[in-house]
Design a protein around this motif. Structure first.
Motif, mmCIF file in Angstrom:
data_model
loop_
_atom_site.group_PDB
_atom_site.id
_atom_site.type_symbol
_atom_site.label_atom_id
_atom_site.label_comp_id
_atom_site.label_asym_id
_atom_site.label_seq_id
_atom_site.Cartn_x
_atom_site.Cartn_y
_atom_site.Cartn_z
ATOM 1 N N LEU A 1 0.761 -1.254 0.073
ATOM 2 C CA LEU A 1 -0.014 -0.190 0.029
ATOM 3 C C LEU A 1 0.787 1.404 -0.063
ATOM 4 O O LEU A 1 1.900 1.132 0.588
ATOM 5 C CB LEU A 1 -0.822 -0.033 1.455
ATOM 6 N N GLU A 2 0.347 2.330 -0.536
ATOM 7 C CA GLU A 2 0.918 3.610 -0.589
ATOM 8 C C GLU A 2 0.739 4.230 0.832
ATOM 9 O O GLU A 2 -0.123 3.928 1.318
ATOM 10 C CB GLU A 2 0.491 4.507 -1.787
ATOM 11 N N THR A 3 1.545 5.337 1.033
ATOM 12 C CA THR A 3 1.552 5.869 2.324
ATOM 13 C C THR A 3 0.056 7.006 2.652
ATOM 14 O O THR A 3 -0.558 6.275 3.727
ATOM 15 C CB THR A 3 2.587 7.088 2.357
ATOM 16 N N ALA A 4 -0.623 7.099 1.503
ATOM 17 C CA ALA A 4 -1.891 7.707 1.991
ATOM 18 C C ALA A 4 -2.825 6.546 2.361
ATOM 19 O O ALA A 4 -3.815 6.672 2.865
ATOM 20 C CB ALA A 4 -2.359 8.502 0.621
ATOM 21 N N GLN A 5 -2.739 5.454 1.656
ATOM 22 C CA GLN A 5 -3.581 4.102 1.755
ATOM 23 C C GLN A 5 -3.635 3.662 3.240
ATOM 24 O O GLN A 5 -4.392 3.197 3.733
ATOM 25 C CB GLN A 5 -3.476 2.994 0.710
ATOM 26 N N LEU A 6 -1.955 3.589 3.642
ATOM 27 C CA LEU A 6 -1.851 3.356 4.969
ATOM 28 C C LEU A 6 -2.443 4.251 5.958
ATOM 29 O O LEU A 6 -2.826 3.687 7.212
ATOM 30 C CB LEU A 6 -0.257 3.215 5.125
ATOM 31 N N ARG A 7 -2.201 5.435 5.806
ATOM 32 C CA ARG A 7 -2.952 6.504 6.556
ATOM 33 C C ARG A 7 -4.413 6.125 6.769
ATOM 34 O O ARG A 7 -4.833 6.175 7.981
ATOM 35 C CB ARG A 7 -2.511 7.940 6.281
ATOM 36 N N GLU A 8 -5.001 5.906 5.657
ATOM 37 C CA GLU A 8 -6.421 5.670 5.552
ATOM 38 C C GLU A 8 -6.738 4.430 6.705
ATOM 39 O O GLU A 8 -7.624 4.511 7.332
ATOM 40 C CB GLU A 8 -6.986 5.566 4.373
ATOM 41 N N LEU A 9 -5.989 3.317 6.282
ATOM 42 C CA LEU A 9 -6.148 2.170 6.905
ATOM 43 C C LEU A 9 -6.036 2.403 8.422
ATOM 44 O O LEU A 9 -6.807 1.947 9.181
ATOM 45 C CB LEU A 9 -5.262 0.909 6.616
ATOM 46 N N TRP B 1 2.768 6.990 8.491
ATOM 47 C CA TRP B 1 1.535 6.559 8.594
ATOM 48 C C TRP B 1 0.789 5.984 9.928
ATOM 49 O O TRP B 1 -0.432 5.937 10.000
ATOM 50 C CB TRP B 1 1.237 5.640 7.471
#
Length: 154
Positions: A37-45, A112
């Motif tokens: 996952l990209e950093t933005a996706q990891l932050r969302e998760l 993240w």
């Protein structure tokens, strides 16, 4: 400003706060997450995980900032997740979270993992009636604290 001894003690606490049995596992987990996952996706998760956490630990009545700080600190203290200082500024409310054991995920995950706290704080504040305000993490020079700010949405 922290003196040298205080900084050394906080460094030690940060390194040893997470149980040894979990550090290698969490670092490997974080490394695998970062390959998928990209950093933005990891932050969302992590933010969604924070929301689930907040839902499992609902706030009681919080009529004042002292009540809010007491709730935050009682919750985090019961889990050995550090402590919080709330500072009311003219334009925002600063939430400084000290000594969260997120370092157990490893240094690269620091981009993240704080989103877990951001999601939890956002959910609690929403439940307490601050849904018209925006919460976001801000970068600071303080390496032992994560800061989040609650302010009017831009």
């Amino acid at each position: 400003m922290q003196d040298e001894h205080t900084a050394t003690l906080l460094d030690y606490y940060t390194r040893h706060q997470a149980s040894t049995q979990w550090r290698a596992f969490l670092t490997a987990l974080a490394e695998e997450f970062e390959t998928q996952l990209e950093t933005a996706q990891l932050r969302e998760l992590m933010s969604r995980i924070g929301v689930r956490f907040a839902d499992a630990h609902p706030p009681g009545p919080c009529a004042t900032l002292d009540d809010l700080a007491s709730f935050f600190n009682a919750t985090w203290s019961s889990l050995d997740w550090g402590f919080v200082h709330l500072v009311e500024q003219e334009e925002y409310l600063a939430i400084a979270h000290f000594c969260a054991p997120l370092a157990a995920f490893g240094e690269p995950a620091a981009r993240w993992t704080p989103a877990f706290l951001e999601g939890a704080y956002r959910q609690w504040l929403h439940e307490l009636g601050a849904s018209a305000l925006a919460l976001h993490q801000v970068d600071t020079d303080e390496r032992h604290a994560l800061e989040f700010r609650l302010a009017k949405a831009a």
